[in-house]
Design a protein around this motif. Structure first.
Motif, short mmCIF file in Angstrom:
data_model
loop_
_atom_site.label_atom_id
_atom_site.label_comp_id
_atom_site.label_asym_id
_atom_site.label_seq_id
_atom_site.Cartn_x
_atom_site.Cartn_y
_atom_site.Cartn_z
N ARG A 333 0.81 -1.22 0.00
CA ARG A 333 0.00 0.00 0.00
C ARG A 333 0.84 1.27 0.00
O ARG A 333 0.33 2.34 -0.29
CB ARG A 333 -0.99 0.00 1.18
N TYR A 334 2.12 1.17 0.38
CA TYR A 334 2.92 2.38 0.46
C TYR A 334 3.96 2.50 -0.65
O TYR A 334 4.90 3.25 -0.54
CB TYR A 334 3.58 2.49 1.84
N ARG A 336 4.46 2.20 -5.21
CA ARG A 336 3.65 2.37 -6.42
C ARG A 336 3.60 1.03 -7.13
O ARG A 336 4.39 0.76 -8.03
CB ARG A 336 4.25 3.45 -7.31
N ALA A 359 -6.80 -1.66 2.59
CA ALA A 359 -6.23 -0.51 1.88
C ALA A 359 -5.63 -0.97 0.55
O ALA A 359 -5.77 -0.28 -0.48
CB ALA A 359 -5.17 0.15 2.74
N ARG A 362 -8.38 -1.43 -1.93
CA ARG A 362 -8.89 -0.16 -2.47
C ARG A 362 -7.92 0.43 -3.48
O ARG A 362 -8.31 0.92 -4.53
CB ARG A 362 -9.13 0.82 -1.32
N GLN A 363 -6.63 0.34 -3.14
CA GLN A 363 -5.61 0.89 -4.03
C GLN A 363 -5.63 0.14 -5.37
O GLN A 363 -5.53 0.75 -6.43
CB GLN A 363 -4.25 0.74 -3.35
N SER A 364 -5.77 -1.18 -5.30
CA SER A 364 -5.76 -1.98 -6.53
C SER A 364 -6.96 -1.63 -7.40
O SER A 364 -6.83 -1.51 -8.63
CB SER A 364 -5.82 -3.48 -6.20
N HIS A 366 -8.50 1.19 -7.43
CA HIS A 366 -8.24 2.52 -7.93
C HIS A 366 -7.31 2.47 -9.16
O HIS A 366 -7.45 3.26 -10.09
CB HIS A 366 -7.61 3.34 -6.79
#
Ligand code: M6R
Length: 610
Positions: A333-334, A336, A359, A362-364, A366
């Motif tokens: 998550r932290y 790129r 998290a 959600r990032q994936s 996004h």
């Protein structure tokens, strides 16, 4: 992470709350408290430590009333202490709240409230909420709640009682789990279903951005921001309390280890078509186009679920030749990550509530990836937010040390690997058939290992005084070693490390000395000779080696001091078997050391904070 419970009804409120808290202790157990409205005012009793300490206080001064809330805590802001325990109240005790989650902007709110003349009793982030109720109260609880939550950034499940409305219990959810039990003449709130099952099976799962008003007669769900009333179907769990209790075992962990054959059977039930020629996942609506488009798979998870993911990588790559990355969610998550619409992301989480995994999910999304969740909890945040969900059928897992959730996750990866191989036609019919046949035999083979668990027990006696234990393996035996090592350290508190056996000579061999216990897994035929070579290396430095190998492998006695045999199976499937003795070794070692097996120090069952 914390557990919250709330009750309104005719039963002994104090007792309902404390029994509920007992069932939620796995969520946190460093301090505990309850608040009960006695018809005139809100009475609070709390205590640092376990529920027993609170119970002693309540035995001296019982709290009587027909509405109340309770909380069992795992400290995040402020040490475990009476002051930092929940429930928190405002100065006049007009409002009492329990909170699970984190209020990220609490310092800013606290500063503003102090300027307004409010004083604080605790170091917690949660206490700002009770004062905000007092600050915003305008004679109407729903609009007061709306004003309070507008000020809060972060995650919160809240239970609220107020002397202004002594016949109503309020619940609010944003990014922390909360369920409502709607009983006959009573209603409850809880962080998890087992805590209310004794009273009712009629459950509403509150979603983010929703609140509930509970009276003895009914439950009303509202969208928090607008106050619009919601219609929600009841959820009726088909597992019972007995499943969530110890069922005659001394510890939940032992019970859950023994439940693995059944949990695996349930997880594979309905997955094979009737002639056992293909694997079916009705919940996956993948078009051929989609499957073709994915040029890699990324698995993201934490802890034991991450170890299941490592096996998933090996299996999926082996069966489908699709490249698979596995990442720890707190790292993923932290940075790129290279994840996009051509990636299938698989998040794995028993609880479905792990903050870092959520998290990462959600990032994936996004970044445009398609996200599949493998989880054990229906209605969990991860289950709700993923594009698709495969549920493991492990049933409630209460012990902090994960066992049956892990094996059902690993099994799911096998089934998924075969399913993808079918779609991509990457394995032969014969191998396919052999795999399905061998998978179906696994539950009985685990049963067989479990019937010999006493022969594994003696080994724990011999390692319980060790300073350090090493687990080594090659190929699929390596991720299982990682899991065995995590299990041992988390409940026995003995330092332990897992190594890909070929890596030892690049540094760690320096730590091996006379008597160092080594648990060596030797189930991967292709690297068996290499593995025996690695065992020789540690034996030459005086290590005491326990080998874990397939039945009939007699040649290893030349290399090891002791051996634990597991039933034979296909090399690719042995992780489901080798992990069982490792789980038992950590259980019995923890027991021999007198530790609290189910609730190891410093750990909580589900990590809903970073
Ligand atoms: O609920 P999750 O599967 O997301 O939890 C992830 C880890 O916290 C968890 O697997 C942990 O490592 C185990 N309790 C260890 O036994």
């Amino acid at each position: 992470m914390c557990g919250i419970i709330g009750y309104i009804g005719e039963k002994d409120t104090q007792q309902v709350l404390t029994t509920g808290l007992r069932k939620l202790e796995y969520r946190g157990y460093d301090s505990v408290g309850i608040a009960v409205f006695n018809g005139e005012s809100v009475q609070v009793q709390k205590s640092k430590g376990r529920l027993e300490e609170l119970q002693q206080k309540l035995d001296q001064t019982p709290l009587l009333g027909s509405i109340g809330i309770g909380h069992t805590r795992w400290a995040t802001h402020g040490e475990p202490s009476n002051e930092n325990s929940h429930p928190h109240t405002d100065a006049n005790k007009e409002f009492a709240i329990v909170h699970n989650g984190i209020i990220e902007n609490y310092l800013e709110i606290k500063r503003e409230l102090i300027e307004e003349g409010y004083t604080f009793q605790s170091e917690t982030d949660s206490e700002v909420i009770s004062h905000l109720f007092s600050f915003f109260y305008n004679g109407d609880m729903v609009s007061t709640i709306q004003r309070v939550v507008k000020r809060l950034d972060g995650a919160y499940a809240l239970g609220v009682v107020s002397e202004h409305e002594p016949d109503r219990l309020y619940a609010v959810r944003e990014a922390s789990p909360l369920i409502i039990g709607a009983g006959e003449g009573e209603a409850l709130i809880s962080s998890d279903i087992p805590a209310v099952l004794e009273h009712t099976r009629d459950i509403y799962i509150l979603e983010d951005g929703e609140m509930a008003i509970l009276t003895k007669e009914d439950v009303t769900l509202l969208e928090t921001e607008t106050g619009i009333e919601l219609n929600r179907d009841l959820f009726r769990p088909d597992w019972d309390m007995e499943q969530a209790e110890k069922n005659g075992y001394d510890h939940f962990m032992l019970k859950e280890i023994h439940e693995q054959p059944t949990a695996l059977q349930k997880t594979m039930a309905g997955r094979f078509n009737k002639d056992k020629v293909s694997v079916e996942f009705d919940e996956l609506q993948w078009s051929d186009q989609q499957v073709k488009q994915w040029d890699k798979i990324t698995i993201v998870a934490c802890g034991t679920a991450y170890h299941a993911g490592l096996i998933g990588k090996h299996v999926i790559e082996e069966l489908t030749r699709i490249p698979v990355d596995v990442e720890v969610a707190s790292e993923f998550r932290y940075r790129r990550p290279i994840v996009n619409e051509k990636t299938l992301v698989i998040v794995v989480s028993q609880s479905g509530e792990t903050a870092d995994t959520l998290a990462a999910l959600r990032q994936s999304k996004h970044l445009g990836a398609h996200v599949l969740a493998i989880t054990n909890v229906v209605g969990s945040s991860i289950a709700r937010e993923a594009d698709e969900v495969i549920l493991t059928m492990a049933g409630p897992e209460i012990a902090v040390a994960s066992t049956k959730a892990y094996t059902t996750q690993v099994l799911t990866f096998y089934l998924l690997g075969i399913y993808l191989a079918d779609r991509k036609q990457t394995i032969s019919n014969d191998y396919h058939e052999q795999l399905l046949q061998s998978i179906a035999e696994i539950p009985n083979k685990i049963e067989e290992i479990l019937t010999h668990s006493n022969s594994i027990r003696w080994y724990s006696e011999s390692i319980k005084d060790a300073n350090s234990v090493f687990f080594i393996g090659r190929g699929l035996d390596y991720p299982v070693s990682l899991e065995g090592s995590l299990k041992l350290k988390e409940i026995s508190y003995i330092h332990s490390e897992a190594y890909a056996a070929g890596e030892l000579k690049h540094g760690t061999l320096a730590l091996i000395e006379e008597g160092t216990p080594i648990i060596a897994l030797i189930t991967q035929d292709e690297v068996s000779e290499k593995m025996l070579g690695n065992i020789k290396e540690v034996k030459a430095r005086g290590a005491q080696v326990l080998g874990v190998a397939g039945e009939g492998k007699m040649d290893i006695w030349e290399y090891v001091d002791e051996c634990c045999y597991i039933p034979n199976s296909l090399s690719i499937l042995t992780p489901l078997l080798t992990v069982i003795p490792l789980q038992l070794i950590s259980y019995y070692t923890s027991l021999a050391l007198g530790n609290d097996v189910d609730k190891p120090r410093n750990l909580a069952k589900s990590v809903t904070v970073e």
